[in-house]
Design a protein around this motif. Structure first.
Motif, PDB file in Angstrom:
ATOM      1  N   GLN B 138       0.864  -1.317   0.092  1.00 56.87           N
ATOM      2  CA  GLN B 138       0.223  -0.009   0.174  1.00 56.87           C
ATOM      3  C   GLN B 138       0.753   1.342  -0.066  1.00 56.87           C
ATOM      4  OE1 GLN B 138      -3.790   0.115   0.273  1.00 56.87           O
ATOM      5  NE2 GLN B 138      -3.291  -1.670  -0.657  1.00 56.87           N
ATOM      6  N   ALA B 142       1.618   4.019  -3.052  1.00 53.12           N
ATOM      7  CA  ALA B 142       1.243   5.593  -2.700  1.00 53.12           C
ATOM      8  C   ALA B 142       2.495   6.269  -3.159  1.00 53.12           C
ATOM      9  CB  ALA B 142       1.026   5.777  -1.439  1.00 53.12           C
ATOM     10  N   GLN B 151       1.738  12.110   3.206  1.00 53.97           N
ATOM     11  CA  GLN B 151       0.455  11.977   2.676  1.00 53.97           C
ATOM     12  C   GLN B 151       0.207  10.378   2.449  1.00 53.97           C
ATOM     13  OE1 GLN B 151       1.730  13.900  -1.318  1.00 53.97           O
ATOM     14  NE2 GLN B 151       0.497  15.692  -1.098  1.00 53.97           N
ATOM     15  N   TYR B 155      -3.643   9.552   3.856  1.00 54.57           N
ATOM     16  CA  TYR B 155      -4.652   9.132   2.806  1.00 54.57           C
ATOM     17  C   TYR B 155      -4.733   7.802   2.742  1.00 54.57           C
ATOM     18  CZ  TYR B 155      -4.429  14.168   2.107  1.00 54.57           C
ATOM     19  OH  TYR B 155      -4.530  15.515   2.271  1.00 54.57           O
ATOM     20  N   VAL B 156      -3.649   6.828   2.957  1.00 49.43           N
ATOM     21  CA  VAL B 156      -3.717   5.518   2.707  1.00 49.43           C
ATOM     22  C   VAL B 156      -3.717   4.527   4.021  1.00 49.43           C
ATOM     23  CG1 VAL B 156      -2.658   3.783   1.319  1.00 49.43           C
ATOM     24  CG2 VAL B 156      -2.979   5.966   0.306  1.00 49.43           C
ATOM     25  N   PRO B 159      -6.317   5.470   7.274  1.00 49.14           N
ATOM     26  CA  PRO B 159      -7.558   4.974   7.568  1.00 49.14           C
ATOM     27  C   PRO B 159      -7.678   3.610   7.428  1.00 49.14           C
ATOM     28  CG  PRO B 159      -7.056   6.691   5.711  1.00 49.14           C
ATOM     29  CD  PRO B 159      -5.752   6.169   6.230  1.00 49.14           C
ATOM     30  N   GLN B 160      -7.054   2.861   6.717  1.00 48.01           N
ATOM     31  CA  GLN B 160      -6.759   1.535   6.946  1.00 48.01           C
ATOM     32  C   GLN B 160      -6.630   0.866   8.396  1.00 48.01           C
ATOM     33  OE1 GLN B 160      -5.535  -0.836   3.683  1.00 48.01           O
ATOM     34  NE2 GLN B 160      -5.024   1.267   2.700  1.00 48.01           N
TER      35      GLN B 160
END
Ligand code: ATP
Ligand code: MG
Lengths: 242, 254
Positions: B138, B142, B151, B155-156, B159-160
Protein backbone atom coordinates in the motif's frame (compact mmCIF):
# COMPACT_ATOMS: atom_id res chain seq x y z
CA UNK A 1 16.20 10.41 -27.13
CA UNK A 2 16.49 8.34 -24.00
CA UNK A 3 13.91 8.44 -21.25
CA UNK A 4 15.87 6.39 -18.76
CA UNK A 5 19.58 5.78 -18.69
CA UNK A 6 21.17 3.71 -15.96
CA UNK A 7 24.90 3.37 -15.47
CA UNK A 8 26.74 0.78 -13.43
CA UNK A 9 23.90 0.22 -10.97
CA UNK A 10 24.74 -1.77 -7.86
CA UNK A 11 22.45 -2.98 -5.11
CA UNK A 12 23.02 -5.37 -2.22
CA UNK A 13 20.76 -6.63 0.53
CA UNK A 14 23.18 -7.32 3.35
CA UNK A 15 25.78 -9.71 1.98
CA UNK A 16 23.68 -10.59 -1.04
CA UNK A 17 24.72 -8.62 -4.11
CA UNK A 18 21.56 -8.51 -6.23
CA UNK A 19 22.57 -6.01 -8.93
CA UNK A 20 26.18 -6.19 -10.04
CA UNK A 21 26.61 -3.24 -12.35
CA UNK A 22 23.66 -2.76 -14.67
CA UNK A 23 23.78 -0.48 -17.72
CA UNK A 24 20.64 0.14 -19.71
CA UNK A 25 19.26 2.87 -21.88
CA UNK A 26 15.58 3.06 -22.76
CA UNK A 27 14.52 5.23 -25.67
CA UNK A 28 11.27 7.15 -25.91
CA UNK A 29 8.44 4.91 -27.07
CA UNK A 30 10.46 1.77 -26.58
CA UNK A 31 9.02 -1.35 -24.98
CA UNK A 32 11.58 -3.40 -23.07
CA UNK A 33 10.76 -6.83 -21.70
CA UNK A 34 12.89 -7.96 -18.81
CA UNK A 35 13.19 -11.71 -18.45
CA UNK A 36 15.25 -13.96 -16.25
CA UNK A 37 15.13 -16.61 -13.58
CA UNK A 38 13.59 -16.00 -10.20
CA UNK A 39 16.01 -14.11 -7.97
CA UNK A 40 18.04 -12.71 -10.86
CA UNK A 41 17.24 -9.17 -9.72
CA UNK A 42 14.50 -8.07 -12.16
CA UNK A 43 12.19 -6.59 -9.52
CA UNK A 44 15.09 -4.98 -7.72
CA UNK A 45 16.22 -3.32 -10.94
CA UNK A 46 12.74 -2.00 -11.62
CA UNK A 47 12.36 -0.72 -8.07
CA UNK A 48 15.73 1.02 -8.27
CA UNK A 49 14.48 2.99 -11.26
CA UNK A 50 11.91 4.93 -9.24
CA UNK A 51 13.99 4.69 -6.09
CA UNK A 52 11.55 2.50 -4.16
CA UNK A 53 14.86 0.77 -3.55
CA UNK A 54 17.86 3.01 -3.00
CA UNK A 55 20.78 1.80 -5.16
CA UNK A 56 24.18 1.47 -3.47
CA UNK A 57 26.07 2.84 -6.43
CA UNK A 58 25.51 3.91 -9.98
CA UNK A 59 23.42 6.51 -11.74
CA UNK A 60 19.76 6.57 -12.69
CA UNK A 61 19.09 9.32 -15.18
CA UNK A 62 15.44 9.98 -15.91
CA UNK A 63 14.79 12.62 -18.56
CA UNK A 64 17.95 14.43 -17.56
CA UNK A 65 17.34 14.27 -13.83
CA UNK A 66 19.85 12.28 -11.81
CA UNK A 67 17.53 10.45 -9.42
CA UNK A 68 20.37 8.92 -7.48
CA UNK A 69 21.64 12.33 -6.42
CA UNK A 70 20.40 13.86 -3.18
CA UNK A 71 18.17 16.89 -3.52
CA UNK A 72 16.15 15.88 -6.58
CA UNK A 73 12.41 16.27 -6.26
CA UNK A 74 11.78 12.56 -6.19
CA UNK A 75 8.05 12.76 -5.54
CA UNK A 76 7.49 15.00 -8.53
CA UNK A 77 9.54 12.75 -10.80
CA UNK A 78 7.82 9.61 -9.55
CA UNK A 79 4.53 10.86 -10.95
CA UNK A 80 6.19 10.59 -14.36
CA UNK A 81 7.12 6.93 -13.77
CA UNK A 82 4.02 4.81 -13.40
CA UNK A 83 4.48 1.51 -11.61
CA UNK A 84 2.31 -1.58 -11.70
CA UNK A 85 2.88 -4.31 -9.13
CA UNK A 86 2.37 -8.04 -9.26
CA UNK A 87 -0.02 -7.86 -6.30
CA UNK A 88 -1.98 -4.82 -7.63
CA UNK A 89 -1.66 -2.84 -4.38
CA UNK A 90 -4.85 -0.91 -4.94
CA UNK A 91 -5.71 1.38 -2.05
CA UNK A 92 -8.08 -0.80 -0.04
CA UNK A 93 -9.81 2.10 1.65
CA UNK A 94 -10.95 3.70 -1.60
CA UNK A 95 -13.23 2.92 -4.47
CA UNK A 96 -11.99 2.57 -8.02
CA UNK A 97 -12.49 6.23 -8.92
CA UNK A 98 -10.77 7.45 -5.77
CA UNK A 99 -7.85 5.09 -6.40
CA UNK A 100 -7.31 6.85 -9.71
CA UNK A 101 -7.96 10.41 -8.54
CA UNK A 102 -6.33 10.69 -5.11
CA UNK A 103 -2.81 11.01 -6.53
CA UNK A 104 -3.89 13.61 -9.04
CA UNK A 105 -5.49 15.67 -6.30
CA UNK A 106 -2.87 15.36 -3.60
CA UNK A 107 0.30 15.27 -5.70
CA UNK A 108 -0.55 17.07 -8.93
CA UNK A 109 -2.97 19.41 -7.11
CA UNK A 110 -5.68 18.97 -9.70
CA UNK A 111 -9.20 19.86 -8.63
CA UNK A 112 -11.51 17.04 -7.61
CA UNK A 113 -13.71 17.57 -10.65
CA UNK A 114 -10.78 17.57 -13.05
CA UNK A 115 -9.13 14.57 -11.41
CA UNK A 116 -12.33 12.55 -11.52
CA UNK A 117 -12.96 13.47 -15.12
CA UNK A 118 -9.51 12.26 -16.11
CA UNK A 119 -9.82 9.13 -13.97
CA UNK A 120 -13.19 8.27 -15.45
CA UNK A 121 -11.90 8.71 -18.99
CA UNK A 122 -8.96 6.38 -18.39
CA UNK A 123 -11.11 3.85 -16.54
CA UNK A 124 -13.45 3.70 -19.53
CA UNK A 125 -10.44 3.17 -21.78
CA UNK A 126 -9.31 0.15 -19.76
CA UNK A 127 -12.85 -1.21 -19.83
CA UNK A 128 -13.91 -0.42 -16.28
CA UNK A 129 -16.47 2.31 -16.87
CA UNK A 130 -19.09 0.27 -15.04
CA UNK A 131 -17.01 -0.12 -11.92
CA UNK A 132 -15.94 3.39 -10.99
CA UNK A 133 -17.84 3.36 -7.71
CA UNK A 134 -16.98 -0.20 -6.73
CA UNK A 135 -14.77 -0.69 -3.70
CA UNK A 136 -11.41 -1.98 -4.91
CA UNK A 137 -11.73 -5.18 -2.92
CA UNK A 138 -14.78 -6.55 -4.74
CA UNK A 139 -13.07 -6.61 -8.14
CA UNK A 140 -11.54 -9.63 -9.84
CA UNK A 141 -7.78 -9.82 -10.20
CA UNK A 142 -7.84 -8.77 -13.82
CA UNK A 143 -10.04 -5.80 -13.02
CA UNK A 144 -7.81 -4.82 -10.12
CA UNK A 145 -4.74 -4.84 -12.29
CA UNK A 146 -6.47 -2.69 -14.90
CA UNK A 147 -7.40 -0.21 -12.17
CA UNK A 148 -3.76 -0.22 -11.07
CA UNK A 149 -2.70 0.60 -14.61
CA UNK A 150 -5.32 3.36 -14.79
CA UNK A 151 -4.15 4.76 -11.47
CA UNK A 152 -0.61 5.07 -12.82
CA UNK A 153 -1.77 6.48 -16.16
CA UNK A 154 -3.85 9.15 -14.46
CA UNK A 155 -0.62 10.83 -13.37
CA UNK A 156 0.43 11.29 -17.04
CA UNK A 157 3.60 9.22 -16.82
CA UNK A 158 6.33 9.26 -19.47
CA UNK A 159 7.28 5.68 -18.70
CA UNK A 160 5.43 2.70 -17.24
CA UNK A 161 7.17 0.07 -15.15
CA UNK A 162 5.41 -3.30 -14.91
CA UNK A 163 6.59 -5.93 -12.44
CA UNK A 164 5.06 -9.25 -13.48
CA UNK A 165 1.62 -7.67 -13.90
CA UNK A 166 -0.07 -10.95 -14.82
CA UNK A 167 1.75 -13.40 -12.56
CA UNK A 168 -0.84 -13.48 -9.81
CA UNK A 169 -3.85 -13.64 -12.15
CA UNK A 170 -6.02 -16.59 -13.00
CA UNK A 171 -5.18 -17.69 -16.56
CA UNK A 172 -8.48 -16.47 -17.98
CA UNK A 173 -7.74 -12.93 -16.81
CA UNK A 174 -4.25 -12.61 -18.20
CA UNK A 175 -5.52 -11.65 -21.63
CA UNK A 176 -7.54 -8.62 -20.54
CA UNK A 177 -4.52 -7.10 -18.80
CA UNK A 178 -2.11 -7.87 -21.63
CA UNK A 179 -4.57 -6.30 -24.08
CA UNK A 180 -4.52 -3.05 -22.12
CA UNK A 181 -0.73 -3.15 -22.11
CA UNK A 182 -0.57 -3.81 -25.85
CA UNK A 183 -2.88 -0.90 -26.48
CA UNK A 184 -0.64 1.28 -24.36
CA UNK A 185 2.43 0.13 -26.26
CA UNK A 186 0.73 0.89 -29.56
CA UNK A 187 -0.06 4.38 -28.35
CA UNK A 188 3.66 4.93 -27.97
CA UNK A 189 4.11 4.60 -24.21
CA UNK A 190 7.64 3.85 -23.07
CA UNK A 191 7.49 0.65 -21.05
CA UNK A 192 9.70 -1.69 -19.09
CA UNK A 193 7.91 -4.96 -18.43
CA UNK A 194 9.16 -7.75 -16.22
CA UNK A 195 7.28 -10.76 -17.49
CA UNK A 196 7.17 -14.48 -17.98
CA UNK A 197 4.70 -14.07 -20.85
CA UNK A 198 7.04 -14.86 -23.68
CA UNK A 199 4.40 -14.50 -26.37
CA UNK A 200 3.74 -10.97 -25.15
CA UNK A 201 7.47 -10.26 -25.25
CA UNK A 202 7.73 -11.63 -28.79
CA UNK A 203 4.80 -9.62 -30.00
CA UNK A 204 5.24 -6.29 -28.25
CA UNK A 205 8.85 -5.85 -27.13
CA UNK A 206 11.28 -3.74 -29.10
CA UNK A 207 14.10 -5.27 -27.10
CA UNK A 208 14.31 -8.17 -24.70
CA UNK A 209 16.72 -8.02 -21.78
CA UNK A 210 17.83 -11.27 -20.21
CA UNK A 211 19.03 -10.92 -16.64
CA UNK A 212 21.05 -13.54 -14.88
CA UNK A 213 22.45 -13.36 -11.34
CA UNK A 214 22.45 -9.59 -11.14
CA UNK A 215 23.84 -8.75 -14.55
CA UNK A 216 22.35 -8.17 -17.99
CA UNK A 217 23.64 -11.19 -19.85
CA UNK A 218 22.04 -10.60 -23.18
CA UNK A 219 20.02 -7.91 -24.84
CA UNK A 220 18.50 -7.78 -28.28
CA UNK A 221 15.48 -7.86 -30.53
CA UNK A 222 12.93 -10.50 -29.52
CA UNK A 223 13.48 -12.50 -32.69
CA UNK A 224 17.22 -12.66 -31.98
CA UNK A 225 16.89 -13.58 -28.33
CA UNK A 226 14.19 -16.18 -28.79
CA UNK A 227 15.37 -17.70 -32.09
CA UNK A 228 19.10 -17.86 -31.49
CA UNK A 229 20.27 -16.73 -28.09
CA UNK A 230 24.03 -16.25 -27.93
CA UNK A 231 24.53 -17.15 -24.30
CA UNK A 232 24.29 -20.67 -22.96
CA UNK A 233 22.37 -19.47 -19.86
CA UNK A 234 19.80 -17.71 -22.00
CA UNK A 235 19.25 -20.92 -23.95
CA UNK A 236 18.84 -22.90 -20.74
CA UNK A 237 16.38 -20.38 -19.36
CA UNK A 238 14.30 -20.26 -22.54
CA UNK A 239 14.25 -24.04 -22.80
CA UNK A 240 12.96 -24.25 -19.28
CA UNK A 241 10.24 -21.67 -19.73
CA UNK A 242 8.99 -22.25 -23.28
CA UNK B 1 -33.99 2.05 55.04
CA UNK B 2 -34.95 -1.65 54.94
CA UNK B 3 -32.63 -4.11 56.70
CA UNK B 4 -32.47 -6.71 53.93
CA UNK B 5 -29.72 -6.35 51.31
CA UNK B 6 -31.96 -6.18 48.22
CA UNK B 7 -34.49 -4.04 50.03
CA UNK B 8 -31.63 -1.66 50.77
CA UNK B 9 -30.52 -1.69 47.16
CA UNK B 10 -34.02 -0.83 46.01
CA UNK B 11 -34.29 1.88 48.64
CA UNK B 12 -31.00 3.45 47.48
CA UNK B 13 -32.19 3.43 43.89
CA UNK B 14 -35.55 5.07 44.47
CA UNK B 15 -34.28 7.52 47.04
CA UNK B 16 -30.91 8.58 45.70
CA UNK B 17 -31.31 8.07 41.97
CA UNK B 18 -30.51 11.73 41.20
CA UNK B 19 -27.10 11.27 42.86
CA UNK B 20 -26.40 8.08 40.92
CA UNK B 21 -27.62 9.69 37.73
CA UNK B 22 -25.21 12.57 38.23
CA UNK B 23 -22.42 10.01 38.66
CA UNK B 24 -23.45 8.09 35.56
CA UNK B 25 -23.61 11.31 33.57
CA UNK B 26 -20.10 12.35 34.57
CA UNK B 27 -18.67 8.88 34.09
CA UNK B 28 -20.04 8.80 30.56
CA UNK B 29 -18.94 12.37 29.87
CA UNK B 30 -15.38 11.74 31.01
CA UNK B 31 -14.95 8.36 29.37
CA UNK B 32 -16.48 9.45 26.09
CA UNK B 33 -14.63 12.76 25.72
CA UNK B 34 -11.49 11.13 27.09
CA UNK B 35 -11.67 8.41 24.45
CA UNK B 36 -12.39 10.85 21.63
CA UNK B 37 -9.60 13.24 22.62
CA UNK B 38 -7.24 10.34 23.33
CA UNK B 39 -7.97 8.82 19.95
CA UNK B 40 -7.33 12.15 18.22
CA UNK B 41 -3.99 12.55 19.99
CA UNK B 42 -3.03 8.99 19.14
CA UNK B 43 -3.39 9.77 15.42
CA UNK B 44 -0.34 11.98 15.84
CA UNK B 45 1.57 9.94 18.42
CA UNK B 46 1.45 6.59 16.61
CA UNK B 47 2.99 7.92 13.36
CA UNK B 48 5.54 9.82 15.46
CA UNK B 49 6.76 6.59 16.99
CA UNK B 50 7.05 5.06 13.53
CA UNK B 51 8.98 7.94 11.89
CA UNK B 52 11.76 6.42 9.84
CA UNK B 53 14.82 8.15 8.53
CA UNK B 54 15.86 7.45 4.97
CA UNK B 55 19.31 7.78 3.49
CA UNK B 56 18.03 10.83 1.62
CA UNK B 57 17.23 12.81 4.76
CA UNK B 58 19.62 15.57 5.77
CA UNK B 59 21.52 15.12 9.01
CA UNK B 60 19.32 17.71 10.72
CA UNK B 61 16.14 15.94 9.65
CA UNK B 62 17.52 12.63 10.86
CA UNK B 63 18.23 14.15 14.27
CA UNK B 64 14.79 15.77 14.47
CA UNK B 65 13.09 12.49 13.56
CA UNK B 66 15.11 10.66 16.18
CA UNK B 67 14.14 13.18 18.88
CA UNK B 68 10.46 12.93 17.91
CA UNK B 69 10.71 9.15 18.08
CA UNK B 70 12.34 9.22 21.51
CA UNK B 71 9.89 11.76 22.94
CA UNK B 72 6.84 9.85 21.75
CA UNK B 73 8.26 6.63 23.12
CA UNK B 74 8.87 8.23 26.50
CA UNK B 75 5.31 9.58 26.51
CA UNK B 76 3.80 6.18 25.85
CA UNK B 77 6.05 4.31 28.27
CA UNK B 78 5.52 6.74 31.14
CA UNK B 79 1.74 6.80 30.79
CA UNK B 80 1.38 3.08 30.36
CA UNK B 81 3.91 2.34 33.05
CA UNK B 82 2.27 4.24 35.90
CA UNK B 83 -1.21 3.79 37.38
CA UNK B 84 -3.82 6.34 36.33
CA UNK B 85 -4.74 6.90 39.95
CA UNK B 86 -1.19 8.07 40.67
CA UNK B 87 -1.11 10.24 37.54
CA UNK B 88 -4.40 11.83 38.59
CA UNK B 89 -3.01 12.81 41.99
CA UNK B 90 0.20 14.22 40.55
CA UNK B 91 -1.48 16.11 37.73
CA UNK B 92 -4.28 17.47 39.88
CA UNK B 93 -2.08 18.81 42.65
CA UNK B 94 1.16 19.81 40.94
CA UNK B 95 0.01 21.58 37.80
CA UNK B 96 -0.90 24.71 39.72
CA UNK B 97 2.59 24.79 41.19
CA UNK B 98 4.18 25.05 37.75
CA UNK B 99 2.22 28.23 37.13
CA UNK B 100 -0.84 29.53 39.00
CA UNK B 101 -2.66 30.28 35.75
CA UNK B 102 -2.57 26.56 34.96
CA UNK B 103 -4.67 25.32 37.86
CA UNK B 104 -7.77 23.31 37.06
CA UNK B 105 -11.14 25.00 36.96
CA UNK B 106 -12.84 21.79 38.13
CA UNK B 107 -11.92 18.21 39.03
CA UNK B 108 -13.85 17.03 35.99
CA UNK B 109 -11.65 19.08 33.69
CA UNK B 110 -8.59 17.46 35.23
CA UNK B 111 -10.29 14.05 35.02
CA UNK B 112 -10.93 14.42 31.30
CA UNK B 113 -7.32 15.50 30.82
CA UNK B 114 -5.94 12.48 32.68
CA UNK B 115 -8.19 10.00 30.87
CA UNK B 116 -7.37 11.62 27.51
CA UNK B 117 -3.61 11.43 27.83
CA UNK B 118 -3.87 7.86 29.11
CA UNK B 119 -6.14 6.76 26.32
CA UNK B 120 -3.83 8.46 23.82
CA UNK B 121 -0.97 6.29 25.01
CA UNK B 122 -2.95 3.06 24.83
CA UNK B 123 -4.67 3.74 21.51
CA UNK B 124 -1.43 4.92 19.93
CA UNK B 125 0.00 1.49 20.69
CA UNK B 126 -3.04 -0.17 19.15
CA UNK B 127 -2.69 2.03 16.08
CA UNK B 128 1.03 1.43 15.84
CA UNK B 129 0.37 -2.28 15.60
CA UNK B 130 -2.33 -1.77 12.99
CA UNK B 131 -0.13 0.55 10.93
CA UNK B 132 2.66 -2.02 10.93
CA UNK B 133 0.21 -4.70 9.89
CA UNK B 134 -0.84 -2.82 6.74
CA UNK B 135 0.63 -4.42 3.61
CA UNK B 136 3.81 -2.50 2.68
CA UNK B 137 2.54 -2.71 -0.90
CA UNK B 138 0.00 0.00 0.00
CA UNK B 139 2.81 2.37 0.94
CA UNK B 140 4.87 1.44 -2.10
CA UNK B 141 1.95 2.10 -4.42
CA UNK B 142 1.32 5.49 -2.81
CA UNK B 143 4.98 6.47 -2.98
CA UNK B 144 5.20 5.29 -6.59
CA UNK B 145 2.57 7.84 -7.65
CA UNK B 146 4.54 10.57 -5.91
CA UNK B 147 2.85 10.88 -2.54
CA UNK B 148 5.06 12.03 0.31
CA UNK B 149 5.41 9.78 3.34
CA UNK B 150 3.06 12.09 5.25
CA UNK B 151 0.41 11.98 2.50
CA UNK B 152 0.77 8.22 2.35
CA UNK B 153 0.17 8.01 6.08
CA UNK B 154 -2.84 10.35 6.05
CA UNK B 155 -4.69 9.15 2.96
CA UNK B 156 -3.72 5.50 2.62
CA UNK B 157 -2.26 3.88 5.73
CA UNK B 158 -4.02 5.57 8.65
CA UNK B 159 -7.60 5.16 7.34
CA UNK B 160 -7.03 1.42 6.97
CA UNK B 161 -5.23 1.12 10.29
CA UNK B 162 -8.01 3.02 12.07
CA UNK B 163 -10.66 0.81 10.55
CA UNK B 164 -8.84 -2.33 11.65
CA UNK B 165 -8.42 -0.86 15.14
CA UNK B 166 -12.06 0.02 15.73
CA UNK B 167 -12.85 -3.01 17.90
CA UNK B 168 -9.78 -2.39 20.06
CA UNK B 169 -10.52 1.33 20.31
CA UNK B 170 -14.10 0.54 21.35
CA UNK B 171 -12.66 -1.72 23.97
CA UNK B 172 -10.62 1.19 25.31
CA UNK B 173 -13.85 3.14 25.71
CA UNK B 174 -15.39 0.31 27.71
CA UNK B 175 -12.28 0.13 29.88
CA UNK B 176 -12.47 3.89 30.39
CA UNK B 177 -16.05 3.63 31.65
CA UNK B 178 -14.76 1.42 34.43
CA UNK B 179 -11.42 3.10 35.01
CA UNK B 180 -12.79 6.61 35.49
CA UNK B 181 -13.70 5.31 38.95
CA UNK B 182 -10.16 6.07 40.08
CA UNK B 183 -10.84 9.78 39.53
CA UNK B 184 -12.70 9.66 42.81
CA UNK B 185 -9.29 10.43 44.41
CA UNK B 186 -9.38 13.92 42.95
CA UNK B 187 -13.03 14.36 43.96
CA UNK B 188 -14.57 14.00 40.50
CA UNK B 189 -18.25 13.31 41.04
CA UNK B 190 -18.36 10.22 38.83
CA UNK B 191 -20.33 7.08 39.62
CA UNK B 192 -17.93 5.65 42.19
CA UNK B 193 -17.94 8.96 43.99
CA UNK B 194 -21.76 8.95 44.01
CA UNK B 195 -21.84 5.44 45.44
CA UNK B 196 -19.43 6.43 48.15
CA UNK B 197 -21.56 9.44 49.07
CA UNK B 198 -24.75 7.35 49.22
CA UNK B 199 -23.00 4.66 51.28
CA UNK B 200 -22.02 7.32 53.81
CA UNK B 201 -25.55 8.55 54.39
CA UNK B 202 -26.80 5.44 56.24
CA UNK B 203 -23.43 3.76 56.81
CA UNK B 204 -24.63 0.94 54.48
CA UNK B 205 -21.82 0.23 52.06
CA UNK B 206 -22.77 -2.91 50.07
CA UNK B 207 -26.12 -1.61 48.84
CA UNK B 208 -24.70 1.56 47.34
CA UNK B 209 -21.91 -0.30 45.57
CA UNK B 210 -24.28 -2.93 44.23
CA UNK B 211 -26.26 -0.11 42.64
CA UNK B 212 -23.00 1.25 41.21
CA UNK B 213 -22.06 -2.20 39.88
CA UNK B 214 -25.43 -2.53 38.16
CA UNK B 215 -25.02 0.91 36.63
CA UNK B 216 -21.46 0.16 35.43
CA UNK B 217 -22.59 -3.13 33.94
CA UNK B 218 -25.49 -1.45 32.21
CA UNK B 219 -23.18 1.17 30.68
CA UNK B 220 -20.47 -1.26 29.57
CA UNK B 221 -22.99 -3.72 28.18
CA UNK B 222 -24.79 -1.03 26.21
CA UNK B 223 -21.51 0.43 24.96
CA UNK B 224 -20.31 -3.00 23.82
CA UNK B 225 -23.54 -3.64 21.89
CA UNK B 226 -23.54 -0.20 20.28
CA UNK B 227 -19.90 -0.57 19.26
CA UNK B 228 -20.54 -4.00 17.80
CA UNK B 229 -23.41 -2.62 15.77
CA UNK B 230 -21.29 0.36 14.62
CA UNK B 231 -18.50 -1.99 13.63
CA UNK B 232 -20.86 -4.00 11.45
CA UNK B 233 -22.20 -0.87 9.82
CA UNK B 234 -18.70 0.31 9.00
CA UNK B 235 -17.75 -2.97 7.38
CA UNK B 236 -20.56 -3.80 4.98
CA UNK B 237 -20.47 -7.20 3.33
CA UNK B 238 -19.64 -7.32 -0.35
CA UNK B 239 -23.23 -7.75 -1.42
CA UNK B 240 -24.24 -4.52 0.26
CA UNK B 241 -21.37 -2.63 -1.36
CA UNK B 242 -22.60 -3.76 -4.75
CA UNK B 243 -26.11 -2.52 -4.11
CA UNK B 244 -24.65 0.78 -3.02
CA UNK B 245 -22.74 0.98 -6.25
CA UNK B 246 -25.89 0.35 -8.27
CA UNK B 247 -27.74 2.96 -6.26
CA UNK B 248 -25.07 5.54 -6.85
CA UNK B 249 -25.08 4.83 -10.55
CA UNK B 250 -28.81 5.23 -10.59
CA UNK B 251 -28.52 8.54 -8.80
CA UNK B 252 -25.98 9.70 -11.35
CA UNK B 253 -28.21 8.81 -14.25
CA UNK B 254 -31.24 10.59 -12.84
N1 ATP C 1 14.10 -6.19 0.58
C1 ATP C 1 14.91 -7.26 0.42
N2 ATP C 1 15.68 -7.69 1.44
C2 ATP C 1 16.50 -8.74 1.30
N3 ATP C 1 16.64 -9.44 0.18
C3 ATP C 1 15.91 -9.08 -0.89
C4 ATP C 1 15.00 -7.96 -0.82
N4 ATP C 1 14.41 -7.83 -2.02
C5 ATP C 1 14.91 -8.80 -2.80
N5 ATP C 1 15.81 -9.56 -2.13
C6 ATP C 1 16.59 -10.68 -2.67
O1 ATP C 1 17.22 -10.24 -3.84
C7 ATP C 1 17.24 -11.25 -4.84
C8 ATP C 1 16.66 -10.70 -6.11
O2 ATP C 1 15.30 -10.41 -5.89
P1 ATP C 1 14.33 -9.85 -7.01
O3 ATP C 1 13.02 -9.71 -6.37
O4 ATP C 1 14.93 -8.64 -7.62
O5 ATP C 1 14.34 -11.03 -8.05
P2 ATP C 1 13.40 -11.24 -9.30
O6 ATP C 1 14.30 -11.41 -10.47
O7 ATP C 1 12.40 -10.17 -9.38
O8 ATP C 1 12.74 -12.64 -8.98
P3 ATP C 1 11.22 -13.13 -9.19
O9 ATP C 1 11.12 -13.60 -10.60
O10 ATP C 1 11.08 -14.23 -8.22
O11 ATP C 1 10.33 -11.98 -8.89
C9 ATP C 1 16.47 -12.41 -4.26
O12 ATP C 1 17.41 -13.37 -3.80
C10 ATP C 1 15.69 -11.82 -3.12
O13 ATP C 1 15.53 -12.76 -2.10
MG1 MG D 1 10.28 -10.10 -9.02
Amino acid sequence: MSVVKIDNLHKSFGDLEVLKGIDLEVKKGEVICLIGASGSGKSTLLRCLNLLEEPDAGVVNFEGNILTEPGVNLNKLRTKMGMVFQSFNLFNNMNVLKNCSVGQMKVLKRSKAEAEKIAEKILIEVGLGDFIFSPARVLSGGQKQRVAIARALAMNPDIMLFDEPTSSLDPEMVGEVLDVMKKLANQGMTMIVVTHEMSFAKEVADRVVFMDQGVILEIGKPEEIFANPKEERTKEFLNRIL
Amino acid sequence: MPDSLWGGVWYDIITYWPLFLEGIKNTLLISLTGTVIGFTLSLVIAPMRLLKSTSRDSLLLKIVKKIVRILSTIYVEVLRGTPMIVQAMIIYYTIGRIHPALSWSSPIQCGIFVVSINTAAYISEILRGSIQAIDPGQTEAARSIGMTSTQTMIYVVLPQAIKNSIPAIGNEFVINIKDTSVLMVIAVTELFFSARSVAGIHYRTEEAYIVAAIAYLFMTFTATRVLYWLGKKLDPPVAKAKTKKKLKKLVRRV
